[in-house]
Design a protein around this motif. Structure first.
Motif, PDB file in Angstrom:
ATOM      1  N   ARG A  88       0.834  -1.209   0.000  1.00 40.49           N
ATOM      2  CA  ARG A  88       0.000   0.000   0.000  1.00 40.49           C
ATOM      3  C   ARG A  88       0.872   1.264   0.000  1.00 40.49           C
ATOM      4  N   GLU A  89       1.960   1.236   0.781  1.00 39.89           N
ATOM      5  CA  GLU A  89       2.847   2.416   0.842  1.00 39.89           C
ATOM      6  C   GLU A  89       3.452   2.713  -0.519  1.00 39.89           C
ATOM      7  N   HIS A  90       3.917   1.686  -1.237  1.00 42.18           N
ATOM      8  CA  HIS A  90       4.523   1.911  -2.555  1.00 42.18           C
ATOM      9  C   HIS A  90       3.490   2.412  -3.560  1.00 42.18           C
ATOM     10  N   MET A  91       2.284   1.907  -3.469  1.00 44.21           N
ATOM     11  CA  MET A  91       1.242   2.405  -4.362  1.00 44.21           C
ATOM     12  C   MET A  91       0.872   3.849  -4.022  1.00 44.21           C
ATOM     13  N   ASP A  92       0.866   4.170  -2.721  1.00 44.98           N
ATOM     14  CA  ASP A  92       0.620   5.564  -2.323  1.00 44.98           C
ATOM     15  C   ASP A  92       1.738   6.481  -2.808  1.00 44.98           C
ATOM     16  N   GLU A  93       2.980   5.999  -2.775  1.00 45.10           N
ATOM     17  CA  GLU A  93       4.112   6.785  -3.297  1.00 45.10           C
ATOM     18  C   GLU A  93       3.928   7.065  -4.787  1.00 45.10           C
ATOM     19  N   LEU A  94       3.529   6.048  -5.528  1.00 40.72           N
ATOM     20  CA  LEU A  94       3.271   6.260  -6.957  1.00 40.72           C
ATOM     21  C   LEU A  94       2.196   7.313  -7.172  1.00 40.72           C
ATOM     22  N   LYS A  95       1.144   7.251  -6.357  1.00 44.12           N
ATOM     23  CA  LYS A  95       0.062   8.207  -6.492  1.00 44.12           C
ATOM     24  C   LYS A  95       0.532   9.632  -6.154  1.00 44.12           C
ATOM     25  N   SER A  96       1.403   9.759  -5.122  1.00 49.66           N
ATOM     26  CA  SER A  96       1.866  11.088  -4.692  1.00 49.66           C
ATOM     27  C   SER A  96       2.835  11.731  -5.675  1.00 49.66           C
ATOM     28  N   LEU A  97       3.472  10.923  -6.523  1.00 49.45           N
ATOM     29  CA  LEU A  97       4.442  11.492  -7.471  1.00 49.45           C
ATOM     30  C   LEU A  97       3.763  12.322  -8.556  1.00 49.45           C
ATOM     31  N   ASP A  98       2.495  12.071  -8.845  1.00 55.20           N
ATOM     32  CA  ASP A  98       1.737  12.840  -9.834  1.00 55.20           C
ATOM     33  C   ASP A  98       2.519  12.920 -11.156  1.00 55.20           C
ATOM     34  N   LEU A  99       2.781  11.756 -11.729  1.00 57.45           N
ATOM     35  CA  LEU A  99       3.624  11.679 -12.914  1.00 57.45           C
ATOM     36  C   LEU A  99       2.920  12.202 -14.162  1.00 57.45           C
ATOM     37  N   SER A 100       1.754  11.682 -14.456  1.00 61.16           N
ATOM     38  CA  SER A 100       1.004  12.115 -15.637  1.00 61.16           C
ATOM     39  C   SER A 100      -0.460  11.743 -15.432  1.00 61.16           C
ATOM     40  N   PRO A 101      -1.366  12.365 -16.167  1.00 62.93           N
ATOM     41  CA  PRO A 101      -2.792  12.003 -16.030  1.00 62.93           C
ATOM     42  C   PRO A 101      -3.053  10.524 -16.334  1.00 62.93           C
ATOM     43  N   ALA A 102      -2.354   9.976 -17.348  1.00 61.74           N
ATOM     44  CA  ALA A 102      -2.568   8.573 -17.710  1.00 61.74           C
ATOM     45  C   ALA A 102      -2.128   7.638 -16.584  1.00 61.74           C
ATOM     46  N   ILE A 103      -0.973   7.952 -15.981  1.00 53.45           N
ATOM     47  CA  ILE A 103      -0.480   7.108 -14.894  1.00 53.45           C
ATOM     48  C   ILE A 103      -1.366   7.256 -13.659  1.00 53.45           C
ATOM     49  N   SER A 104      -1.787   8.478 -13.384  1.00 51.44           N
ATOM     50  CA  SER A 104      -2.686   8.686 -12.243  1.00 51.44           C
ATOM     51  C   SER A 104      -3.994   7.910 -12.440  1.00 51.44           C
ATOM     52  N   ALA A 105      -4.509   7.922 -13.679  1.00 48.75           N
ATOM     53  CA  ALA A 105      -5.739   7.166 -13.973  1.00 48.75           C
ATOM     54  C   ALA A 105      -5.502   5.674 -13.820  1.00 48.75           C
ATOM     55  N   ALA A 106      -4.318   5.202 -14.261  1.00 47.48           N
ATOM     56  CA  ALA A 106      -3.996   3.776 -14.138  1.00 47.48           C
ATOM     57  C   ALA A 106      -3.872   3.364 -12.676  1.00 47.48           C
ATOM     58  N   ILE A 107      -3.259   4.222 -11.880  1.00 51.95           N
ATOM     59  CA  ILE A 107      -3.141   3.917 -10.448  1.00 51.95           C
ATOM     60  C   ILE A 107      -4.515   3.856  -9.798  1.00 51.95           C
ATOM     61  N   GLY A 108      -5.381   4.829 -10.149  1.00 52.42           N
ATOM     62  CA  GLY A 108      -6.738   4.807  -9.607  1.00 52.42           C
ATOM     63  C   GLY A 108      -7.510   3.569 -10.040  1.00 52.42           C
ATOM     64  N   LYS A 109      -7.238   3.121 -11.291  1.00 56.42           N
ATOM     65  CA  LYS A 109      -7.914   1.935 -11.797  1.00 56.42           C
ATOM     66  C   LYS A 109      -7.482   0.666 -11.063  1.00 56.42           C
ATOM     67  N   THR A 110      -6.224   0.628 -10.636  1.00 52.23           N
ATOM     68  CA  THR A 110      -5.714  -0.563  -9.929  1.00 52.23           C
ATOM     69  C   THR A 110      -6.161  -0.610  -8.477  1.00 52.23           C
ATOM     70  N   GLN A 111      -6.699   0.507  -7.983  1.00 51.76           N
ATOM     71  CA  GLN A 111      -6.999   0.566  -6.552  1.00 51.76           C
ATOM     72  C   GLN A 111      -8.031  -0.499  -6.144  1.00 51.76           C
ATOM     73  N   ALA A 112      -9.083  -0.644  -6.950  1.00 51.90           N
ATOM     74  CA  ALA A 112     -10.115  -1.643  -6.607  1.00 51.90           C
ATOM     75  C   ALA A 112      -9.538  -3.058  -6.659  1.00 51.90           C
ATOM     76  N   GLN A 113      -8.740  -3.346  -7.734  1.00 51.61           N
ATOM     77  CA  GLN A 113      -8.122  -4.657  -7.840  1.00 51.61           C
ATOM     78  C   GLN A 113      -7.115  -4.886  -6.720  1.00 51.61           C
ATOM     79  N   LEU A 114      -6.419  -3.814  -6.334  1.00 52.40           N
ATOM     80  CA  LEU A 114      -5.437  -3.914  -5.252  1.00 52.40           C
ATOM     81  C   LEU A 114      -6.122  -4.293  -3.942  1.00 52.40           C
ATOM     82  N   ASN A 115      -7.199  -3.587  -3.618  1.00 57.86           N
ATOM     83  CA  ASN A 115      -7.906  -3.868  -2.361  1.00 57.86           C
ATOM     84  C   ASN A 115      -8.465  -5.299  -2.352  1.00 57.86           C
ATOM     85  N   ALA A 116      -9.049  -5.717  -3.509  1.00 59.70           N
ATOM     86  CA  ALA A 116      -9.605  -7.071  -3.581  1.00 59.70           C
ATOM     87  C   ALA A 116      -8.516  -8.116  -3.429  1.00 59.70           C
TER      88      ALA A 116
END
Length: 335
Positions: A95-123
């Motif tokens: 979770r910490e590494h995924m939060d780090e990826l989210k905090s880096l704010d790399l690009s809209p596409a990457i931010s969208a991809a990270i948000g998309k993985t959140q549900a799969q990550l939790n499951a």
């Protein structure tokens, strides 16, 4: 050129300072660009590192699940307990590494991809923790949950692969942009330095020629005057120090020509007077010679007269002696 030598030298110094400042400004801007690019590269590298570590935690959770199930099947309670302890740490790190990826704010596409993985990550995390927890209590229930866990693993793995591809593409793009920025900054600095040096050299040559040419004319004029030619004229076309020097040399030449003319006139007068004196001296010498000749003749006559007078004196003395003798004879005769 209307500027004085001092003003030209000051202008050259200011021009050199301007070009140095220009190169400094270009370097500063290039450094700012490189710094921004370096930050982007560092952020993309951090994203790669976080994504890699998150992917490692993704695999580590599966290992914890398989270890717990295998430990339960073998009746190894210690192995199950270790798996339960490790999965808690791996879950937290994931979770910490995924939060780090989210905090880096790399690009809209990457931010969208990270948000998309959140549900799969939790499951996936919930399923992994559920299987590990059941492995120590109800092994049959844990085994029954394995297919669900496998689906969650594959679903998250697909999302993680897409996220990894996006982050790697961004890292490559950032590296290429950084290399292009570094090359552009390098060539910009080189171009600014070359242009500044060329312009400064050109202005220096122009200023040096504007100073040396009048000085060369002044030296040539001075050498001509030193050789005795006062008919040469030099003109100063500038209003700077060299123009004043040429004007002063021209005035000096005019004054020298006037003085030499006066000296020549005086010399001609002296020569005429000397010629007259020489003529008078010659006449005087001639008259003196004539007088000397006359004096010689007079002296010769005086010598002859002296000789005559001496003879007359001698004759008179003899006559006196004879007279005395005759007187004595007469006296004797009278007696």
């Amino acid at each position: 050129m209307s500027l004085t030598i001092r003003q030209r030298l000051l202008a050259l110094s200011l021009l050199g300072l301007f070009f140095v400042s220009l190169v400094g400004v270009v370097g500063y801007l290039a450094l700012g660009t490189l710094s921004s690019t370096a930050e982007s590269v560092a952020r993309s590298n951090a994203a790669l590192r976080s994504q890699l570590e998150a992917d490692m935690m993704h695999d580590a959770l599966r290992g914890d699940v398989l270890r717990a199930v295998m430990g339960g099947l073998k009746g190894q309670t210690t192995e199950v307990a270790d798996a339960q302890r490790d999965i808690a740490g791996h879950t937290k790190a994931f979770r910490e590494h995924m939060d780090e990826l989210k905090s880096l704010d790399l690009s809209p596409a990457i931010s969208a991809a990270i948000g998309k993985t959140q549900a799969q990550l939790n499951a996936y995390i919930d399923s992994a923790n559920e299987v590990v927890a059941l492995a120590g209590k109800d092994l049959a229930a844990a085994e029954a949950r394995l297919p669900v866990f496998g689906k969650a693993f594959k679903a998250l793995e697909a999302e993680m692969e897409q996220l990894s591809d996006l982050i790697e593409a961004l890292a490559k793009e950032t590296d290429a942009t950084g290399a292009a920025s570094a090359s552009r900054a390098r060539w910009l600095l080189i171009a600014a330095a070359i242009i500044g040096a060329a312009l400064l050299l050109g202005f220096n040559l122009v200023a040096a020629r504007s100073i040396t040419q009048p000085l060369q004319r002044a030296v040539s004029h001075t050498q001509t005057v030193a050789a005795g030619d006062l008919s040469h004229h030099v003109e100063g076309h500038t209003r700077d120090e060299t123009g004043h020097l040429l004007l002063a040399l021209e005035q000096m030449g005019t004054s020298l020509a006037h003085i030499v003319g006066q000296v020549r006139s005086s010399a001609d007068s002296i020569a005429t007077g000397s010629a007259e004196i020489a003529t008078g001296s010659a006449n005087l010498s001639q008259r003196t010679e004539e007088q000397a000749s006359s004096l010689e003749q007079t002296a010769s006559a005086m010598e002859e007269l002296t000789a005559t007078v001496r003879n007359n004196a001698e004759t008179a003395q003899r006559a006196t002696a004879l007279a005395r003798s005759a007187a004595a004879v007469a006296q004797q005769g009278g007696t």
